[in-house]
Design an enzyme around this catalytic site. Structure first.
Site, PDB file in Angstrom:
ATOM      1  N   LYS A 176      31.726  37.925  29.961  1.00 25.26           N
ATOM      2  CA  LYS A 176      30.284  38.408  30.559  1.00 25.26           C
ATOM      3  C   LYS A 176      30.506  39.086  31.882  1.00 25.26           C
ATOM      4  O   LYS A 176      30.352  38.511  32.817  1.00 25.26           O
ATOM      5  CB  LYS A 176      29.381  37.433  30.440  1.00 25.26           C
ATOM      6  CG  LYS A 176      27.828  37.551  30.292  1.00 25.26           C
ATOM      7  CD  LYS A 176      27.378  38.411  31.359  1.00 25.26           C
ATOM      8  CE  LYS A 176      26.814  37.852  32.658  1.00 25.26           C
ATOM      9  NZ  LYS A 176      26.688  38.906  33.715  1.00 25.26           N
ATOM     10  N   GLU A 251      36.111  30.460  41.271  1.00 27.01           N
ATOM     11  CA  GLU A 251      36.434  31.104  42.415  1.00 27.01           C
ATOM     12  C   GLU A 251      35.100  31.747  43.086  1.00 27.01           C
ATOM     13  O   GLU A 251      34.614  32.473  42.438  1.00 27.01           O
ATOM     14  CB  GLU A 251      37.361  32.272  41.974  1.00 27.01           C
ATOM     15  CG  GLU A 251      38.609  31.983  41.169  1.00 27.01           C
ATOM     16  CD  GLU A 251      39.733  31.527  41.807  1.00 27.01           C
ATOM     17  OE1 GLU A 251      39.634  31.584  43.151  1.00 27.01           O
ATOM     18  OE2 GLU A 251      40.557  31.024  41.407  1.00 27.01           O
ATOM     19  N   CYS A 285      35.730  39.107  48.563  1.00 27.46           N
ATOM     20  CA  CYS A 285      35.719  37.671  48.911  1.00 27.46           C
ATOM     21  C   CYS A 285      36.846  37.652  50.150  1.00 27.46           C
ATOM     22  O   CYS A 285      36.592  36.517  50.617  1.00 27.46           O
ATOM     23  CB  CYS A 285      35.745  36.861  47.768  1.00 27.46           C
ATOM     24  SG  CYS A 285      37.326  37.152  47.051  1.00 27.46           S
ATOM     25  N   GLU A 392      27.694  33.627  54.096  1.00 24.64           N
ATOM     26  CA  GLU A 392      28.462  34.994  53.573  1.00 24.64           C
ATOM     27  C   GLU A 392      27.423  36.085  53.407  1.00 24.64           C
ATOM     28  O   GLU A 392      26.517  36.104  52.711  1.00 24.64           O
ATOM     29  CB  GLU A 392      28.984  34.420  52.142  1.00 24.64           C
ATOM     30  CG  GLU A 392      30.026  35.665  51.575  1.00 24.64           C
ATOM     31  CD  GLU A 392      30.512  35.429  50.300  1.00 24.64           C
ATOM     32  OE1 GLU A 392      29.654  34.853  49.415  1.00 24.64           O
ATOM     33  OE2 GLU A 392      31.552  35.453  49.858  1.00 24.64           O
TER      34      GLU A 392
HETATM   35  P1  NAD Z   1      27.034  35.991  41.271  1.00 26.28           P
HETATM   36  O1  NAD Z   1      27.267  34.484  41.135  1.00 26.28           O
HETATM   37  O2  NAD Z   1      25.847  36.441  41.457  1.00 26.28           O
HETATM   38  O3  NAD Z   1      27.450  36.589  39.841  1.00 26.28           O
HETATM   39  C1  NAD Z   1      28.601  36.524  39.205  1.00 26.28           C
HETATM   40  C2  NAD Z   1      28.783  36.498  37.669  1.00 26.28           C
HETATM   41  O4  NAD Z   1      28.148  35.147  37.425  1.00 26.28           O
HETATM   42  C3  NAD Z   1      27.916  37.508  37.056  1.00 26.28           C
HETATM   43  O5  NAD Z   1      28.529  38.105  35.990  1.00 26.28           O
HETATM   44  C4  NAD Z   1      26.472  37.123  36.852  1.00 26.28           C
HETATM   45  O6  NAD Z   1      25.829  37.646  35.902  1.00 26.28           O
HETATM   46  C5  NAD Z   1      27.027  35.823  36.404  1.00 26.28           C
HETATM   47  N1  NAD Z   1      25.897  34.470  36.505  1.00 26.28           N
HETATM   48  C6  NAD Z   1      24.694  34.296  37.346  1.00 26.28           C
HETATM   49  N2  NAD Z   1      24.111  33.368  37.114  1.00 26.28           N
HETATM   50  C7  NAD Z   1      24.810  32.626  36.130  1.00 26.28           C
HETATM   51  C8  NAD Z   1      24.750  31.490  35.369  1.00 26.28           C
HETATM   52  N3  NAD Z   1      23.442  30.675  35.680  1.00 26.28           N
HETATM   53  N4  NAD Z   1      25.236  31.245  34.368  1.00 26.28           N
HETATM   54  C9  NAD Z   1      26.393  32.002  34.086  1.00 26.28           C
HETATM   55  N5  NAD Z   1      26.865  33.075  34.797  1.00 26.28           N
HETATM   56  C10 NAD Z   1      25.938  33.513  35.687  1.00 26.28           C
HETATM   57  O7  NAD Z   1      28.012  36.699  42.049  1.00 26.28           O
HETATM   58  P2  NAD Z   1      28.049  38.291  42.525  1.00 26.28           P
HETATM   59  O8  NAD Z   1      27.065  38.650  43.333  1.00 26.28           O
HETATM   60  O9  NAD Z   1      28.194  38.904  41.201  1.00 26.28           O
HETATM   61  O10 NAD Z   1      29.487  38.275  43.172  1.00 26.28           O
HETATM   62  C11 NAD Z   1      29.634  38.073  44.550  1.00 26.28           C
HETATM   63  C12 NAD Z   1      30.047  36.703  45.028  1.00 26.28           C
HETATM   64  O11 NAD Z   1      31.312  36.771  44.467  1.00 26.28           O
HETATM   65  C13 NAD Z   1      30.524  36.684  46.437  1.00 26.28           C
HETATM   66  O12 NAD Z   1      29.991  35.453  46.623  1.00 26.28           O
HETATM   67  C14 NAD Z   1      32.038  36.679  46.612  1.00 26.28           C
HETATM   68  O13 NAD Z   1      32.418  35.819  47.413  1.00 26.28           O
HETATM   69  C15 NAD Z   1      32.388  35.999  45.208  1.00 26.28           C
HETATM   70  N6  NAD Z   1      33.382  36.384  44.545  1.00 26.28           N
HETATM   71  C16 NAD Z   1      34.813  35.417  45.061  1.00 26.28           C
HETATM   72  C17 NAD Z   1      35.854  35.825  44.691  1.00 26.28           C
HETATM   73  C18 NAD Z   1      37.184  34.992  44.669  1.00 26.28           C
HETATM   74  O14 NAD Z   1      38.213  35.058  44.118  1.00 26.28           O
HETATM   75  N7  NAD Z   1      36.905  33.461  45.079  1.00 26.28           N
HETATM   76  C19 NAD Z   1      36.246  37.163  44.062  1.00 26.28           C
HETATM   77  C20 NAD Z   1      35.232  38.011  44.254  1.00 26.28           C
HETATM   78  C21 NAD Z   1      34.189  37.628  44.522  1.00 26.28           C
END
Ligand code: NAD
Length: 492
Positions: A176, A251, A285, A392
């Site tokens: 997804k 992550e 990130c 963040e």
């Molecule tokens: P997000 O948490 O909003 O969404 C990530 C994914 O999760 C999306 O596909 C979203 O649709 C899905 N999602 C949202 N709610 C959900 C739920 N209840 N159940 C299952 N899936 C759900 O994050 P984002 O805004 O897309 O990405 C930015 C964040 O990701 C930042 O905090 C960044 O630091 C983090 N990030 C971390 C890493 C790492 O390797 N640690 C790498 C890249 C990004």
């Protein structure tokens, strides 16, 4: 609406419209207008995808490792063959410069498949003798259907960082992608069709996190979830997955410190420090967002850093000279700007940035652009407990704060709930080792940034995540060990 490009779910090798026939749109961030229609999938679509993945599992998991490795290489070849198209799509959907998408995201996506193909070709298992007539060995068995949930900042890069090991170790997948950036996942599905990957091995379900994502995490036949995204979402996933006893890799977010000591080689490393702050619009990130600069060099560093940052070209992602494109969405731009507004209201100084570039061409004026922004305090030191040092921002915004000595900067660097990565800029070997040992982070870089060896663990501590991904770590995530002990022979 009808002129928008439309994509469909990819289930059992076929383009599959969502059961509810509902669609979402996502924006082209350079223009600030919708460019893509994607399925708004729900539990029924996820269930169909899981069923397809279950049906494909027996045959896929029974292939020899060599055969699976060959498939992975074909996927990598397929991505590379269409690298320009992938890069343009990633840039169109996410906002990053096309050149960066090609050199970083798309190249790495292909590498993810090649890397795990190489790993499984080389794997050996070890037998352990217990006594003269008894020995044990460990079978590493695939788990089944993996649930892969990825964010918008490195869309194809992070999706494939999960998909490649999941497939390599004999699992099938339901993925997804983020609802903000679904386009390159759909192109990947085209590649899978072109090369004839068996139907159902990879399934893609598009839609909202709270709907399609949540349904995937809740599905009883998906025993492992690999998630990359925000910490708040990660916590929700953990709450859903815990009673179901699923394996979970999280992550999550970061608030990474960059420690710049008075002996840093800035002639050599200033460009890398700037890059580590603002690459991909600061939407990585791992970007350093809190810069701690030793007091003796604070003023000279600040002047030089701000000068370099002002020279970064922000604008059309299609221009090869562009360093930063727009942020991913209107909402995200609004969120990032709210931190800048907070800083101003709190008496901090915006040394550069804070607004859109003034010279955008007319067709990009509706885009979500923000110049790289540097914030500091008139007193040279920021209160570590304040909002912008703790939360963040995930955009092109960094803070500068002066420090006096080693113990002080380590304490300040560690004073957040996050612990993803840290960078240390110094010529002193002992400072480097001491800092690496004392920083709370999953990765510490010294005099470099984003130098990744895919064999090694990647992940965060504290609120930055649970678990690691990497050669052995992904093996552990996507397989279950079974210990087999055999006693043989007959003493009589
Ligand atoms: P997000 O948490 O909003 O969404 C990530 C994914 O999760 C999306 O596909 C979203 O649709 C899905 N999602 C949202 N709610 C959900 C739920 N209840 N159940 C299952 N899936 C759900 O994050 P984002 O805004 O897309 O990405 C930015 C964040 O990701 C930042 O905090 C960044 O630091 C983090 N990030 C971390 C890493 C790492 O390797 N640690 C790498 C890249 C990004």
């Amino acid at each position: 609406m009808s002129s928008l490009q439309q994509i469909e779910n990819f289930i059992a090798g076929r383009w599959t419209p969502p059961r509810g026939a509902e669609y979402l749109t996502s924006d082209n961030p350079s223009r600030g207008e919708a460019h893509l229609r994607l399925p708004r999938s729900g539990a029924a679509d996820v269930a169909q995808a899981v069923q397809a993945a279950q049906a494909a599992f027996p045959a896929w998991s029974s292939l020899r490792a060599e055969e699976r490795a060959d498939w992975l290489v074909r996927i990598a070849d397929g991505i590379e063959k269409r690298a320009d198209e992938f890069a343009e799509a990633e840039s169109l959907d996410q906002g990053k410069p096309v050149k960066l998408a090609k050199d970083m995201d798309i190249a790495r996506a292909a590498t993810n498949f090649r890397f795990f193909a190489g790993v499984i070709r080389q794997e050996l298992s070890v037998a352990a003798p217990l006594d003269a007539r008894t020995f044990s060995y460990v079978r590493r068995e695939p788990i089944g259907v993996t649930g892969l949930i990825s964010p918008w900042n490195l869309p194809l890069y992070l999706l494939t960082w999960k998909l490649a090991p999941a497939l390599a170790y004999g699992n099938t997948a339901v993925a997804k992608p983020s609802e903000l950036t679904s386009l390159t996942a759909s192109l990947l599905a085209e590649v899978l069709r072109e090369i004839g990957l068996p139907a159902g091995v990879v399934n893609l379900v598009f839609g909202l996190g709270a709907e399609a994502g949540q349904a995937l995490v809740e599905h009883p036949d998906v025993p492992v979830i690999s998630f990359t995204g925000g910490t708040v979402t990660g916590r929700k996933l953990a709450i859903t997955a815990a009673p179901l006893l699923k394996k979970l890799s999280l992550e999550l977010g970061g608030k990474n410190p960059s420690l710049i000591f008075d002996d840093a080689n800035l002639d050599r490393d200033m460009a890398a420090i700037v890059r580590s702050s603002f690459l991909n619009q600061g939407e990585i990130c791992l970007c350093g967002s809190r810069l701690y600069v030793q007091a003796q060099i604070y003023e000279s560093f600040l002047e030089r850093f701000v000068h370099e940052v002002q020279n970064l070209k922000v604008g059309d992602p299609r221009d090869p000279a562009t360093f930063m494109g727009p942020l991913v969405s209107r909402e995200h731009l609004h969120k990032v700007k709210s931190y800048i507004a907070w800083a101003k209201e709190s008496g901090l100084k915006v040394l550069t940035g804070g607004d859109a570039p003034p010279d955008l061409p007319a067709n990009l004026r509706g885009g979500f652009f923000l110049r790289p922004t540097v914030i500091a305090s008139p007193s040279r030191r920021l209160d570590q407990a304040c909002k912008i040092q703790q939360e963040e921002v995930f955009g092109p915004v960094v803070t500068l704060s002066a420090f006096e000595n080693f113990d002080e900067v380590i304490a300040e660097a560690n004073a957040t709930r996050y612990g993803l990565s840290a960078t240390v800029w110094t010529e002193s070997l002992s400072r480097a080792h001491e800092a690496a040992a004392r920083l709370h982070a999953g990765t510490v870089w010294v005099n470099g940034w984003m130098l990744r060896d895919l064999r090694l663990p990647f992940g965060g501590v504290k609120d930055s995540g649970l678990g690691r991904e990497g050669q052995l770590d992904s093996l552990h995530l996507f397989t279950e060990p079974k210990t087999v002990t055999i006693r043989y022979g007959d003493a009589t």
